[in-house]
Structures are given as structure tokens and as C-alpha cells.
Design a protein around this motif. Sequence first.
Motif, short mmCIF file in Angstrom:
data_model
loop_
_atom_site.label_atom_id
_atom_site.label_comp_id
_atom_site.label_asym_id
_atom_site.label_seq_id
_atom_site.Cartn_x
_atom_site.Cartn_y
_atom_site.Cartn_z
N GLY A 359 27.44 36.54 42.43
CA GLY A 359 27.54 37.93 42.84
C GLY A 359 27.24 38.12 44.31
O GLY A 359 27.46 39.20 44.87
N TRP A 470 44.12 33.80 39.25
CA TRP A 470 43.41 34.90 39.91
C TRP A 470 44.15 35.33 41.17
O TRP A 470 44.33 36.53 41.42
N GLN A 513 40.11 44.02 49.20
CA GLN A 513 38.97 43.77 48.31
C GLN A 513 39.15 44.50 46.99
O GLN A 513 38.75 43.99 45.94
N ASP A 514 39.77 45.67 47.01
CA ASP A 514 40.07 46.37 45.74
C ASP A 514 40.95 45.50 44.84
O ASP A 514 40.72 45.43 43.63
N ASP A 517 38.86 42.64 43.37
CA ASP A 517 38.00 43.11 42.29
C ASP A 517 38.81 43.40 41.03
O ASP A 517 38.36 43.10 39.91
N THR A 520 39.63 40.12 39.30
CA THR A 520 38.46 39.58 38.62
C THR A 520 38.20 40.30 37.31
O THR A 520 37.90 39.68 36.28
N ARG A 521 38.35 41.62 37.30
CA ARG A 521 38.15 42.39 36.06
C ARG A 521 39.20 42.05 35.02
O ARG A 521 38.90 41.91 33.83
N ASP A 526 33.86 42.01 32.35
CA ASP A 526 32.64 42.56 32.97
C ASP A 526 31.73 41.48 33.56
O ASP A 526 30.51 41.64 33.60
N ARG A 530 31.42 37.91 41.58
CA ARG A 530 32.18 38.66 42.58
C ARG A 530 32.93 37.66 43.45
O ARG A 530 32.38 36.63 43.83
N PRO A 532 34.57 37.63 46.94
CA PRO A 532 34.81 38.35 48.20
C PRO A 532 36.15 37.96 48.81
O PRO A 532 36.51 36.79 48.86
#
Length: 545
Positions: A359, A470, A513-514, A517, A520-521, A526, A530, A532
Amino acid sequence: MKTALTPDAHGGGWLQELHADGSPAAEPRHVGDLAGHLDAAETAEETPRWVLAETRLVYPPLLERGTRLTRTWDATLTEAILLSTEKQAGQPAGLAAAHARMNGLPVPEAPTRHAPEQDTLFDTAPASDPLAELATLVAVHRNQRERLHDAGLGYLIAAESAGGLIAAEMTHHGLPWRRDIHDQLLTNLVGPRPVRGMRPKKLQQLADEISEAFGHRFNPDSPQQVIDAFHQAGHPIESTRAWEISDIDHPAVTPLLRYKELARVHSAHGWTWLRDWVSDGPLGTDHPHARFRPTYVVGGVVTGRWATDGGGALQIPKALRPACHADDGWKLIVADAAQLEPRVLAAMSHDDGMASAAGADDLYAALAPTFDGSRDDAKIALLSAMYGGTAGNASALLAVMKRRFPRAWDYVQTAAHTGETGGLVSTWLGRTCPPPSNNWWNKRTESTRAIRDRGRFTRNFVVQGTAAEWALTMMAYLRGRLRDLGELVFFQHDEIIIHCPGDNAEQIREFIQDAADAATRVLFQDTPVRIPLTGKIVDHYGEAK
């Protein structure tokens, strides 16, 4: 809603609407202006998902007309993924091969890819009978739907098909490139452009210095002559690799290593490369703002990573990166995912300790306390776990990792053991590794090296392949946000470059970055992990790192 399409030779094409299971929902119909029809359909309230035989062939002519597709099902990329799950990875995956396979007919060989000429980037000739090809495409797509039994695999197919669109668009846009800057950088590195067949001045000076150090003239471009020269000087070597030469105490070593470095740049990205691979940009023939247009191969590596078909796009030397320069009034945004593969391992394995550290912005620094405060040791341990390394103090560090992060360790160890016993492993979304060859099964009984090599391959496959998934997902989200704000122009494993008007740069940097993220979701729900992906706004690529 899905619609299968095949272009004809006159700017039109055949279309057929499909049910969710792939069966025909209407009769085939012909349109005289395919690009115009697609433009109108793309603005409708419900945008179809277009079923294409192969995006890399169908999409580029549409891009030339200004048409942009939102969603597709690429039958060729899909076939390759499904074949991997059926223990047939690497078999021909084109439309003709898929159709022959489903009908029990001899499967034709895959066409050989060649590095393209810049004025014919794609073999875009439409099928001789587009209506017959449409029927084949519909049948193959329906067969693929019937073979698809896993939701994760369905998502992988959607992401891979999006990758096909992105790859074609990146080639179409091109990576901005300044011919004048490239020429000046080369001149500074190796000397002025030489007469054909001659070495540049600085390379020749280094060659003369090497010959003088050995006491006789020879060709430093010949590995065998280099090996023989060191043997005669009392330094037997097995290869001309830099790591083997650099430890030798001889006056030829320094100029030889420098020669090899500069010769590699001159050979792979010199003036010949500039002529062959950098073409005119939107400002015309005589303008220095040009474009480098590599041909990306989606899923070109067995793990799902991309490759390129010529041009060396994935090995742009740092010394030449300033030539990758934004147009006037535009900016480049360069972003790479920090420590992507170790973070992916943390998420896949559900290892609470590693996931908690992942994270942080710097995963290795967050793990350092586990390794007596050493960030370098944390990095060595993680990379050794993923790649099977045992050199140096890796074995001792792996023992610490096994004790502190048991789930992450067990995840890669299980993958390695599966490979060592001849089994198959899969990525998070379901891409499956190729089976071992008959040669491997024979060697396996004679040597443990073949077993270890297979284990290293499978332990890395699950992590690297999931990291590729990813990255695909991230780019698909980012593409949806970019629209007309900027252009994705480069992708390399965990790094992207966007070319955009300067006024849009800050907004796009937030999108990056959005998108990371969101990816990743989608893959890991959950997880506290993270990843970056911070964009840096620059005028040229050389400023990014």
C-alpha cells in the motif's frame, strides 16, 4: 449487442447483428460507406461490440478515415487465449485456422510476420469474398462463445481485444520524434554520419585504440576475433558479454566496452533506423516533428506481454530519448507502474503482510525492516522469489521471505513445482502457459537443469502474465477517459507515454492514477495493494527519468 463485420475492397463492408450467444440475429447486410456507418453507430445510445477477424488488419484503414471503435471482439486474439486453456498454446490462431480446427480440417500455418515498410504498415487487403468471410467469422465467434466457460477469461478476452485497438491507434498516432535532435545526438555520440560502409569517426577511433592495446589490428565487431585477442593476451574468455570482459585487467577493456555500447546504438537506432522507421508527422515532409510508428504485437509473448515487429521500440536507448519530443504546444506524460510485479504477487497471493507493505509508494522500502533495514535486500528477495534466483545471498534472503511472507512464497513455489512436474499454470484471468515440449520430457530424465528451468518459467509466468493483464486493463480504462484530450502513443510492459496539448496535461495526469486504481479493483477487488502510476509531464522522453 454485437455486430460482426468484414470490409470489402471499395470502402464498404458486410455486417451481421448477433445474439448474446453469437448466433445470427439478422441477415447479413451490405453498406457502401463502412467508415461512415461505423461513425454513426458509435454515436448511438447503445454502441455495438464489433466482432472482427483481426483488429490489426481491419482497424488501420478505418483509423485513416477518422473512425474510432469503442469495443471489439478480436477473433484471432481470442482464439490464441482459448487455445492456451486447451493445452494448445502457440498453435495458429487466425480465422482460417480457427474455422478449420472447429470443422476437423487440416489447420493452415500462421502467416509469417515481417517488419513492414513504412508506407505499407499493414497488409490491409480485404478478403476476396467478404460475405463468405463474414459467415466464417460468425461461425468462429459462436464456437469461441461455446468454449468460453470462465468469467475471468471473458474479461481477459475483452481486455486483449481492447489492446488490439490501442496497439493500432498507437501505430496510427505514432510516437513524436524529432529527426534533427536524433541526428545531433547521434553525431555527438559516434561522430558525423559516415560514408556508406565506413564506421563513424568516434567508433573508428575506439577501434584503433583497441587494436593498439592488443598490438595488432582486428575487427571489434567480430565476437570470435575479440575472444581470440583476449586468449592471445592471456585472458581466456567464453563470450564477449560485458560482465565477463569488465573484470579483465587489460588496457583494451575500457575502449572495447565503450565501443560495444556506442556500436549497439549506431546499429540498432542509427541513421538507417531513422530513415526506415521515422516517417512524416502531421506537419508534413519537411518539418522536423516526425513520428516513429512501430508495429505492436498484442500478446506477442507467451505471458501476454506485448512485442514489436521490428523497429526496436521496446529498447529505445536512453541516450536517444531526448529525440522523442512533444510537438510545439504539446506535452508528453510519461508514467510507469512502480514495482508492478511484486505488487501483483502480493495481491494474487493474499499475503496480508506483503499486501500491507504494497500500500506504500515504495514497496521495497516498506519491506526493508523485515530484512534488517536493507531496501536492496528486500528487492533481491522479492525478485529472486519471482524469477527463481539463487545467486549471492539470495538464498538466505529467500529464507527470510518464506518465514515472513508465507502465502506469497507458497504461491510462486506452487507454480514452480507445477512446472517442474510438467503441469500447466495460469494467470489471474486464465491465460495458460504452453505445455512442455517432447524434448523437455526427454531431457527431464537426464538432467535436473531442465526441471529447474521449467520451474523458473512457470513461477514467473503467473506473475508476469497477471501484470500484463493489469496493464491491459489500465490502458483500456485510460483510453476510455482520454477520448479527444490526448493520444496514447507508447507502451512497454509497465510504462506508457501520452502525447497531448499542454493545456490538457494536468487533467490527464489525474486520469492515469485513476485508471491504475480501477484496474487494481477490477482484478483484485478490495485488496489493500496499491499500484502507483504517477505521470510526469515533460517536453521530451529524456526528462522523464
